[in-house]
Enzyme design. Structure first.
Site, PDB file in Angstrom:
ATOM      1  N   CYS A  38      -8.105   3.473   6.581  1.00 15.85           N
ATOM      2  CA  CYS A  38      -7.348   4.086   5.463  1.00 15.85           C
ATOM      3  C   CYS A  38      -8.121   3.582   4.201  1.00 15.85           C
ATOM      4  O   CYS A  38      -8.719   2.586   4.021  1.00 15.85           O
ATOM      5  CB  CYS A  38      -6.076   3.660   5.486  1.00 15.85           C
ATOM      6  SG  CYS A  38      -5.393   2.022   4.915  1.00 15.85           S
TER       7      CYS A  38
ATOM      8  N   SER B 149       0.184  -9.664  10.005  1.00 16.15           N
ATOM      9  CA  SER B 149      -0.363  -8.532   9.395  1.00 16.15           C
ATOM     10  C   SER B 149      -1.716  -8.477   9.724  1.00 16.15           C
ATOM     11  O   SER B 149      -2.664  -9.370   9.191  1.00 16.15           O
ATOM     12  CB  SER B 149      -0.309  -8.515   7.896  1.00 16.15           C
ATOM     13  OG  SER B 149      -0.929  -7.459   7.137  1.00 16.15           O
TER      14      SER B 149
ATOM     15  N   CYS C  98       0.911  -1.241  -0.112  1.00 19.66           N
ATOM     16  CA  CYS C  98      -0.154  -0.025   0.097  1.00 19.66           C
ATOM     17  C   CYS C  98       0.945   1.211  -0.124  1.00 19.66           C
ATOM     18  O   CYS C  98       2.010   1.249   0.000  1.00 19.66           O
ATOM     19  CB  CYS C  98      -0.836   0.018   1.253  1.00 19.66           C
ATOM     20  SG  CYS C  98       0.124  -0.002   2.586  1.00 19.66           S
TER      21      CYS C  98
ATOM     22  N   THR D  44      -6.530   1.694  11.589  1.00 17.48           N
ATOM     23  CA  THR D  44      -6.897   1.879  10.168  1.00 17.48           C
ATOM     24  C   THR D  44      -6.986   0.818   9.280  1.00 17.48           C
ATOM     25  O   THR D  44      -7.379   0.947   8.020  1.00 17.48           O
ATOM     26  CB  THR D  44      -5.365   2.758   9.788  1.00 17.48           C
ATOM     27  OG1 THR D  44      -4.332   1.815  10.053  1.00 17.48           O
ATOM     28  CG2 THR D  44      -5.021   3.775  10.254  1.00 17.48           C
TER      29      THR D  44
ATOM     30  N   HIS E 129      -2.366  -4.935  19.085  1.00 18.09           N
ATOM     31  CA  HIS E 129      -1.613  -4.360  17.998  1.00 18.09           C
ATOM     32  C   HIS E 129      -0.822  -3.126  18.110  1.00 18.09           C
ATOM     33  O   HIS E 129      -1.501  -2.126  18.990  1.00 18.09           O
ATOM     34  CB  HIS E 129      -2.663  -4.192  16.852  1.00 18.09           C
ATOM     35  CG  HIS E 129      -2.040  -4.024  15.489  1.00 18.09           C
ATOM     36  ND1 HIS E 129      -1.435  -2.685  15.001  1.00 18.09           N
ATOM     37  CD2 HIS E 129      -1.866  -4.483  14.440  1.00 18.09           C
ATOM     38  CE1 HIS E 129      -0.851  -2.757  13.970  1.00 18.09           C
ATOM     39  NE2 HIS E 129      -0.945  -4.070  13.386  1.00 18.09           N
TER      40      HIS E 129
ATOM     41  N   GLU F 262      -0.432  -0.403  16.753  1.00 17.05           N
ATOM     42  CA  GLU F 262      -1.085   0.889  16.207  1.00 17.05           C
ATOM     43  C   GLU F 262      -1.896   1.300  17.327  1.00 17.05           C
ATOM     44  O   GLU F 262      -2.139   2.374  17.688  1.00 17.05           O
ATOM     45  CB  GLU F 262      -1.813   0.620  14.998  1.00 17.05           C
ATOM     46  CG  GLU F 262      -2.620   1.972  14.557  1.00 17.05           C
ATOM     47  CD  GLU F 262      -3.368   1.563  13.199  1.00 17.05           C
ATOM     48  OE1 GLU F 262      -2.769   1.062  12.500  1.00 17.05           O
ATOM     49  OE2 GLU F 262      -4.418   1.976  13.215  1.00 17.05           O
TER      50      GLU F 262
ATOM     51  N   ASN G 138      -4.039  -6.235   8.294  1.00 18.06           N
ATOM     52  CA  ASN G 138      -5.191  -6.163   7.205  1.00 18.06           C
ATOM     53  C   ASN G 138      -5.037  -7.316   6.639  1.00 18.06           C
ATOM     54  O   ASN G 138      -6.083  -7.735   5.861  1.00 18.06           O
ATOM     55  CB  ASN G 138      -4.513  -5.063   6.344  1.00 18.06           C
ATOM     56  CG  ASN G 138      -3.103  -5.232   5.791  1.00 18.06           C
ATOM     57  OD1 ASN G 138      -3.613  -5.863   4.383  1.00 18.06           O
ATOM     58  ND2 ASN G 138      -2.163  -4.995   6.202  1.00 18.06           N
TER      59      ASN G 138
ATOM     60  N   SER H 143       1.162  -5.238   3.202  1.00 19.30           N
ATOM     61  CA  SER H 143       2.653  -5.201   3.443  1.00 19.30           C
ATOM     62  C   SER H 143       3.289  -6.305   2.644  1.00 19.30           C
ATOM     63  O   SER H 143       4.372  -6.658   2.859  1.00 19.30           O
ATOM     64  CB  SER H 143       3.293  -5.226   5.136  1.00 19.30           C
ATOM     65  OG  SER H 143       2.267  -6.355   5.542  1.00 19.30           O
TER      66      SER H 143
ATOM     67  N   HIS I 284       3.328   1.588  11.923  1.00 23.71           N
ATOM     68  CA  HIS I 284       2.225   1.554  12.560  1.00 23.71           C
ATOM     69  C   HIS I 284       2.068   2.482  13.903  1.00 23.71           C
ATOM     70  O   HIS I 284       1.363   2.340  14.710  1.00 23.71           O
ATOM     71  CB  HIS I 284       1.905   0.176  13.053  1.00 23.71           C
ATOM     72  CG  HIS I 284       3.095  -0.595  13.385  1.00 23.71           C
ATOM     73  ND1 HIS I 284       3.658  -1.523  12.541  1.00 23.71           N
ATOM     74  CD2 HIS I 284       3.721  -0.405  14.428  1.00 23.71           C
ATOM     75  CE1 HIS I 284       4.784  -2.251  12.932  1.00 23.71           C
ATOM     76  NE2 HIS I 284       4.745  -1.684  14.212  1.00 23.71           N
TER      77      HIS I 284
END
Ligand code: F3S
Length: 288
Positions: free
Chosen positions: A194, A222, A13, A163, A125, A127, A224, A266, A75
């Site tokens: 995002c 990951s 991304c 996100t 996480h 983030e 996402n 990623s 992150h």
């Protein structure tokens, strides 16, 4: 005959591409060691390549010398890390994704405005941990079941999301908060998912529905990637995670004619290409 349907949004991304480019530039210019506290991005294949270029991953800042170069991950980083890094006079290279920085600003603003902050995301996480640092006492909600009746003591809430959160989960949580907490008078909702996440999640739904088997390429670490896998599986039970090219595709692709491929944010493009190549070779073998 086996055919491959590739998602439009594959490979890094924008945030990960930016982070990897900055790290690579820093490594190529630096005459001394470059450190990163934990993984800069959540993909072991990419991390291995960066380590081969001399990136040194550490678990704490304790043994870093004054003025060492430290990469701050995409992150985001908790405030205590930033304070320690400042005290040690480390040279900081911040590769926090701009979407994450915006989310942090909103979180900070809501907390300073005196709202009770609700973060829809995975509390373990990094983030989310960095957000909890900005808004101490904030609630984290991972799933709908976490919302009990009348759990919020404030009448004004500020809701934000990780996100990489799933859009459907985020909207469901907001609606559930309102239904189960009638005393809450104001809910300030910031959809901080995002754009790249939204695009990939929309695409995985369509893809899962139009193929026999769906492969989600990315790391199990990951966030996402895991969400893409989960969305895909709800639509197509034959949705599998592929972490690297060592996977036994012959076994996975048994009795499949159409294979869909999508990647986490990623996952490098070269890894997707390697998987496509493996599938094409498999097809050639079957035709022999
Ligand atoms: Fe940034 Fe979204 Fe990628 S938050 S790192 S653009 S998945």
């Amino acid at each position: 005959m086996l055919s491959v349907k590739l998602a439009k949004n594959i490979g890094f991304c924008s945030g990960v591409r930016r982070a990897v480019t900055i790290v690579e530039e820093t490594l190529s210019k630096s005459k001394s060691k470059v450190y990163s506290l934990g993984a800069v991005i959540h993909n072991p294949e990419v991390i291995k390549q960066l380590q081969e270029k001399n990136l040194c991953i550490v678990n704490s800042l304790d043994n870093l010398d004054v003025s060492s170069t430290l990469i701050l991950p995409s992150h985001g980083s908790p405030r205590n890390i930033l304070n320690t890094a400042e005290k040690k006079k480390l040279r900081l290279i911040d590769v926090t994704c701009p979407y994450v920085s915006l989310l942090q600003k909103i979180c900070d603003m809501l907390h300073k405005q005196g709202l009770e902050v609700i973060i829809v995301g995975d509390r373990k996480h990094p983030e989310v941990r960095a957000l909890l640092d900005l808004a101490p006492g904030a609630y984290t909600i991972e799933k709908i079941k976490d919302i009990k009746k009348d759990i919020f003591s404030y009448k004004k809430l500020g809701v934000i999301s990780q996100t990489t959160q799933t859009k459907d989960v985020f909207f469901e949580v907001v609606s559930e908060i309102l239904q189960k907490n009638p005393l809450v008078k104001e809910v300030h909702v910031y959809n901080t998912i995002c754009l790249d996440t939204v695009r990939r999640q929309n695409e995985v739904k369509k893809l899962a529905d139009s193929v026999d088997i769906l492969l989600v390429i990315g790391s199990r670490h990951s966030a996402n990637t895991k969400r893409l896998l989960c969305i895909g599986r709800k639509i197509n039970r034959r949705t599998y995670l592929v972490e690297n090219a060592k996977v036994n595709l012959n076994k996975i692709l048994k009795k499949a004619n159409k294979v869909g491929l999508i990647s986490g944010a990623s996952t490098p493009q070269w890894l997707v290409k390697e998987i496509v190549k493996k599938i094409i070779n498999l097809r050639k073998e079957k035709l022999k």
